[in-house]
Design a protein around this motif. Structure first.
Motif, short mmCIF file in Angstrom:
data_model
loop_
_atom_site.label_atom_id
_atom_site.label_comp_id
_atom_site.label_asym_id
_atom_site.label_seq_id
_atom_site.Cartn_x
_atom_site.Cartn_y
_atom_site.Cartn_z
N UNK A 183 -52.11 16.51 27.76
CA UNK A 183 -52.59 15.75 28.91
C UNK A 183 -51.61 15.91 30.06
N UNK A 184 -52.12 15.86 31.28
CA UNK A 184 -51.26 15.94 32.46
C UNK A 184 -51.13 14.54 33.05
N UNK A 185 -49.87 14.13 33.24
CA UNK A 185 -49.55 12.83 33.84
C UNK A 185 -48.94 13.08 35.21
N UNK A 186 -49.38 12.32 36.21
CA UNK A 186 -48.85 12.48 37.56
C UNK A 186 -47.96 11.29 37.92
N UNK A 187 -47.27 11.41 39.05
CA UNK A 187 -46.34 10.37 39.48
C UNK A 187 -46.98 8.99 39.39
N UNK A 188 -46.25 8.07 38.76
CA UNK A 188 -46.73 6.71 38.59
C UNK A 188 -47.41 6.46 37.26
N UNK A 189 -47.73 7.52 36.51
CA UNK A 189 -48.35 7.36 35.20
C UNK A 189 -47.28 7.39 34.11
N UNK A 190 -47.64 6.88 32.93
CA UNK A 190 -46.69 6.80 31.83
C UNK A 190 -47.36 7.12 30.50
N UNK A 191 -46.55 7.46 29.52
CA UNK A 191 -47.02 7.66 28.15
C UNK A 191 -45.91 7.21 27.22
N UNK A 192 -46.20 7.18 25.93
CA UNK A 192 -45.18 6.77 24.96
C UNK A 192 -45.22 7.68 23.74
N UNK A 193 -44.12 7.63 22.99
CA UNK A 193 -44.01 8.35 21.72
C UNK A 193 -43.55 7.37 20.66
N UNK A 194 -44.24 7.38 19.53
CA UNK A 194 -43.86 6.54 18.40
C UNK A 194 -42.65 7.15 17.69
N UNK A 195 -41.89 6.35 16.96
CA UNK A 195 -40.77 6.90 16.19
C UNK A 195 -41.26 8.02 15.26
N UNK A 196 -40.50 9.10 15.21
CA UNK A 196 -40.82 10.23 14.34
C UNK A 196 -41.84 11.20 14.90
N UNK A 197 -42.32 10.97 16.12
CA UNK A 197 -43.34 11.84 16.71
C UNK A 197 -42.78 13.23 17.00
N UNK A 198 -43.67 14.20 17.01
CA UNK A 198 -43.32 15.59 17.35
C UNK A 198 -43.84 15.84 18.75
N UNK A 199 -42.94 16.14 19.67
CA UNK A 199 -43.32 16.39 21.06
C UNK A 199 -43.55 17.89 21.20
N UNK A 200 -44.79 18.31 21.10
CA UNK A 200 -45.14 19.73 21.08
C UNK A 200 -45.05 20.39 22.46
N UNK A 201 -45.47 19.67 23.50
CA UNK A 201 -45.43 20.21 24.87
C UNK A 201 -44.79 19.18 25.79
N UNK A 202 -43.84 19.64 26.59
CA UNK A 202 -43.26 18.83 27.65
C UNK A 202 -42.86 19.80 28.75
N UNK A 203 -43.64 19.81 29.82
CA UNK A 203 -43.36 20.78 30.87
C UNK A 203 -43.91 20.32 32.21
N UNK A 204 -43.39 20.98 33.23
CA UNK A 204 -43.89 20.78 34.58
C UNK A 204 -45.27 21.44 34.64
N UNK A 205 -46.26 20.70 35.08
CA UNK A 205 -47.62 21.25 35.17
C UNK A 205 -47.80 22.13 36.39
N UNK A 206 -46.82 22.13 37.29
CA UNK A 206 -46.93 22.91 38.53
C UNK A 206 -46.01 24.12 38.50
N UNK A 207 -46.50 25.22 39.03
CA UNK A 207 -45.68 26.44 39.18
C UNK A 207 -44.98 26.48 40.54
#
Length: 137
Positions: free
Chosen positions: A89-113
């Motif tokens: 999912x793409x989150x923009x400025x002002x949006x938030x998400x969470x990760x539970x303990x033990x989660x695997x963060x598969x993708x974390x990147x800047x959506x813009x080139x």
């Protein structure tokens, strides 16, 4: 006794900030922002780090300390994230998400080139639980 407690808290805080700063972001920077023990929850600390990605920047897939609950707030730009088997999912400025303990963060990147992006990651973690981020092999 109070001095010993304060010294122990200072050492734990320093260790947590060092661990957070060593998060594996080959195309970005992780800057410690805040760390403090949660006095009304013995054994827990709050640690915040700023993750800045240049255009097209990304982190390797990773996991966090087993005790870490993470709240991530997008400060600027757009961040693409995928945690566990949830859809990316793409989150923009002002949006938030969470990760539970033990989660695997598969993708974390800047959506813009073309534009930079920045997020604030806030960890609620067992005091002294390090490293906070471990790249997946």
């Amino acid at each position: 006794m109070k001095t010993r407690f304060l010294f122990s808290t200072l050492l734990a805080t320093t260790a947590l900030l060092s661990a957070a700063a060593s998060a594996h972001t080959p195309d970005g920077t992780v800057t410690p922002n805040f760390s403090h023990s949660i006095t009304n929850i013995p054994g827990k600390s709050l640690v915040a780090v700023e993750v800045a990605y240049p255009p097209g920047g990304a982190s390797l897939p990773h996991s966090h300390a087993k005790s870490a609950f993470i709240y991530a707030y997008v400060v600027s730009g757009a961040i693409e994230s995928q945690v566990d088997n949830q859809p990316a999912r793409i989150y923009t400025a002002g949006q938030a998400f969470y990760e539970e303990p033990g989660a695997h963060h598969r993708i974390s990147r800047n959506a813009s080139k073309s534009e930079p992006a920045k997020l604030l990651a806030v960890f609620v973690v067992d005091t002294g639980d390090t490293p906070l981020t471990t790249p997946q092999k």
